[in-house]
Scaffold this motif. Sequence first.
Motif, mmCIF file in Angstrom:
data_model
loop_
_atom_site.group_PDB
_atom_site.id
_atom_site.type_symbol
_atom_site.label_atom_id
_atom_site.label_comp_id
_atom_site.label_asym_id
_atom_site.label_seq_id
_atom_site.Cartn_x
_atom_site.Cartn_y
_atom_site.Cartn_z
ATOM 1 N N HIS A 40 0.814 -1.645 -0.166
ATOM 2 C CA HIS A 40 -0.050 -0.160 0.247
ATOM 3 C C HIS A 40 0.716 0.845 -0.249
ATOM 4 N N SER A 41 0.421 1.617 -1.365
ATOM 5 C CA SER A 41 1.618 3.441 -1.164
ATOM 6 C C SER A 41 2.873 3.113 -1.279
ATOM 7 N N GLN A 42 3.579 2.421 -1.495
ATOM 8 C CA GLN A 42 4.636 2.603 -1.382
ATOM 9 C C GLN A 42 5.275 2.463 -2.336
ATOM 10 N N GLY A 43 6.776 2.433 -2.915
ATOM 11 C CA GLY A 43 7.210 1.793 -4.225
ATOM 12 C C GLY A 43 7.405 0.786 -4.278
ATOM 13 N N PRO A 44 6.915 0.567 -6.441
ATOM 14 C CA PRO A 44 6.753 -1.476 -6.125
ATOM 15 C C PRO A 44 8.061 -1.539 -6.097
ATOM 16 N N GLN A 45 8.343 -3.185 -5.884
ATOM 17 C CA GLN A 45 9.732 -3.856 -5.134
ATOM 18 C C GLN A 45 9.568 -5.165 -6.161
ATOM 19 N N TYR A 46 10.660 -5.649 -6.339
ATOM 20 C CA TYR A 46 10.906 -6.506 -7.511
ATOM 21 C C TYR A 46 11.181 -7.365 -7.031
ATOM 22 N N ILE A 47 10.537 -8.538 -7.606
ATOM 23 C CA ILE A 47 10.467 -10.025 -6.600
ATOM 24 C C ILE A 47 11.156 -11.355 -7.666
ATOM 25 N N ILE A 48 11.149 -11.065 -8.664
ATOM 26 C CA ILE A 48 11.420 -12.087 -9.937
ATOM 27 C C ILE A 48 11.899 -11.866 -11.608
ATOM 28 N N HIS A 49 12.204 -12.564 -12.577
ATOM 29 C CA HIS A 49 11.935 -12.730 -13.416
ATOM 30 C C HIS A 49 12.758 -13.909 -14.160
ATOM 31 N N GLY A 50 12.027 -13.759 -15.842
ATOM 32 C CA GLY A 50 12.324 -15.342 -15.672
ATOM 33 C C GLY A 50 12.341 -14.791 -17.105
ATOM 34 N N LEU A 51 12.732 -16.053 -17.962
ATOM 35 C CA LEU A 51 12.616 -16.517 -19.979
ATOM 36 C C LEU A 51 11.955 -17.522 -19.970
ATOM 37 N N LYS A 52 12.790 -18.389 -19.925
ATOM 38 C CA LYS A 52 12.446 -19.865 -19.998
ATOM 39 C C LYS A 52 12.116 -20.608 -18.612
ATOM 40 N N ASN A 53 12.447 -20.445 -18.031
ATOM 41 C CA ASN A 53 12.959 -21.817 -16.991
ATOM 42 C C ASN A 53 12.442 -20.777 -15.987
ATOM 43 N N MET A 59 12.736 -14.582 -2.045
ATOM 44 C CA MET A 59 11.310 -13.984 -2.262
ATOM 45 C C MET A 59 10.185 -15.457 -2.854
ATOM 46 N N ALA A 60 10.460 -15.705 -4.060
ATOM 47 C CA ALA A 60 9.525 -16.639 -4.556
ATOM 48 C C ALA A 60 9.447 -17.277 -5.283
ATOM 49 N N SER A 61 8.695 -17.835 -6.092
ATOM 50 C CA SER A 61 9.702 -18.827 -7.349
ATOM 51 C C SER A 61 8.518 -18.466 -8.705
ATOM 52 N N LEU A 62 8.767 -18.006 -9.566
ATOM 53 C CA LEU A 62 8.474 -18.285 -11.203
ATOM 54 C C LEU A 62 8.562 -19.540 -11.966
ATOM 55 N N ILE A 63 7.301 -20.042 -11.837
ATOM 56 C CA ILE A 63 7.111 -21.175 -12.635
ATOM 57 C C ILE A 63 6.231 -20.270 -14.225
ATOM 58 N N ILE A 64 7.024 -20.916 -15.080
ATOM 59 C CA ILE A 64 6.899 -20.379 -16.344
ATOM 60 C C ILE A 64 6.588 -21.724 -17.439
ATOM 61 N N THR A 65 5.088 -22.139 -17.726
ATOM 62 C CA THR A 65 4.903 -23.120 -18.694
ATOM 63 C C THR A 65 5.913 -23.307 -20.258
ATOM 64 N N GLU A 66 5.307 -24.497 -20.461
ATOM 65 C CA GLU A 66 6.613 -24.727 -21.297
ATOM 66 C C GLU A 66 6.293 -23.754 -22.778
ATOM 67 N N SER A 71 2.509 -18.228 -16.737
ATOM 68 C CA SER A 71 3.550 -18.158 -15.714
ATOM 69 C C SER A 71 2.718 -17.687 -14.451
ATOM 70 N N THR A 72 2.928 -18.812 -13.267
ATOM 71 C CA THR A 72 2.434 -18.608 -11.647
ATOM 72 C C THR A 72 3.948 -18.185 -10.698
ATOM 73 N N LEU A 73 3.490 -16.916 -10.284
ATOM 74 C CA LEU A 73 4.018 -16.816 -8.816
ATOM 75 C C LEU A 73 3.258 -17.760 -7.682
ATOM 76 N N ILE A 74 4.822 -17.612 -7.167
ATOM 77 C CA ILE A 74 4.419 -18.574 -6.020
ATOM 78 C C ILE A 74 4.825 -18.233 -4.482
ATOM 79 N N LEU A 75 4.769 -18.077 -3.624
ATOM 80 C CA LEU A 75 4.564 -17.255 -2.111
ATOM 81 C C LEU A 75 4.673 -18.612 -1.614
ATOM 82 N N PRO A 76 5.404 -19.067 -1.010
ATOM 83 C CA PRO A 76 5.928 -20.179 -0.624
ATOM 84 C C PRO A 76 4.655 -20.088 0.888
ATOM 85 N N HIS A 77 4.903 -19.405 1.158
ATOM 86 C CA HIS A 77 5.012 -19.405 3.068
ATOM 87 C C HIS A 77 4.066 -18.193 3.015
#
Lengths: 108, 116
Positions: A40-53, A59-66, A71-77
């Motif tokens: 809320h009202s804070q500056g955006p924060q980078y989490i993760i990025h990916g191309l294929k893998n 912070m998180a996992s990024l799952i990109i379909t084949e 894609s799905t961003l997963i926050l594990p807990h």
Amino acid sequence: DAKTTQPPSMDCAEGRAANLPCNHSTISGNEYVYWYRQIHSQGPQYIIHGLKNNETNEMASLIITEDRKSSTLILPHATLRDTAVYYCIVQGYSTLTFGKGTMLLVSP
Amino acid sequence: DSGVTQTPKHLITATGQRVTLRCSPRSGDLSVYWYQQSLDQGLQFLIQYYNGEERAKGNILERFSAQQFPDLHSELNLSSLELGDSALYFCASSVAPGQGSNEKLFFGSGTQLSVL
């Protein structure tokens, strides 16, 4: 740059995994998938990025379909502090363009 | 803490006035970006500078201007202010020139501008 589609809101119980989906069916081969979040009202924060893998960081996992069309961003807990708007962005050769994102509400 | 510093945090002014927002990028970052966030428009890209030169332009009004100085800090000047200019203004920085993939932005905490 390719357009993304995200659900406007999601709920998650504290301690459970939060799985945030993103559809980017028109993505091209040189475009990366980025995730940012804005508490809320804070500056955006980078989490993760990916191309294929699939990617994982502290912070998180990024799952990109084949086929790279979604894609799905997963926050594990998820914790209460993860309540925020999450932006999925596909970026090629232009500046970062934010859509409306997904409002994730983490509840006790 | 992203390492990007924005001042002031809050600014209250009247219509017709002129204000200057300041941004210091992370150490080593050469690119500075300005974004505007209002309730109805979301996050809108305004302008980008790389190593003192304008690199990309977005939805920036003619009443607004920016520059990046030799020490790499940047200023966003807003003039002839209108009620609709009330918004959060964010600065972000990155290492590279931008307009390319595989590059992440680091955002400051923003300046809340209120035009009364």
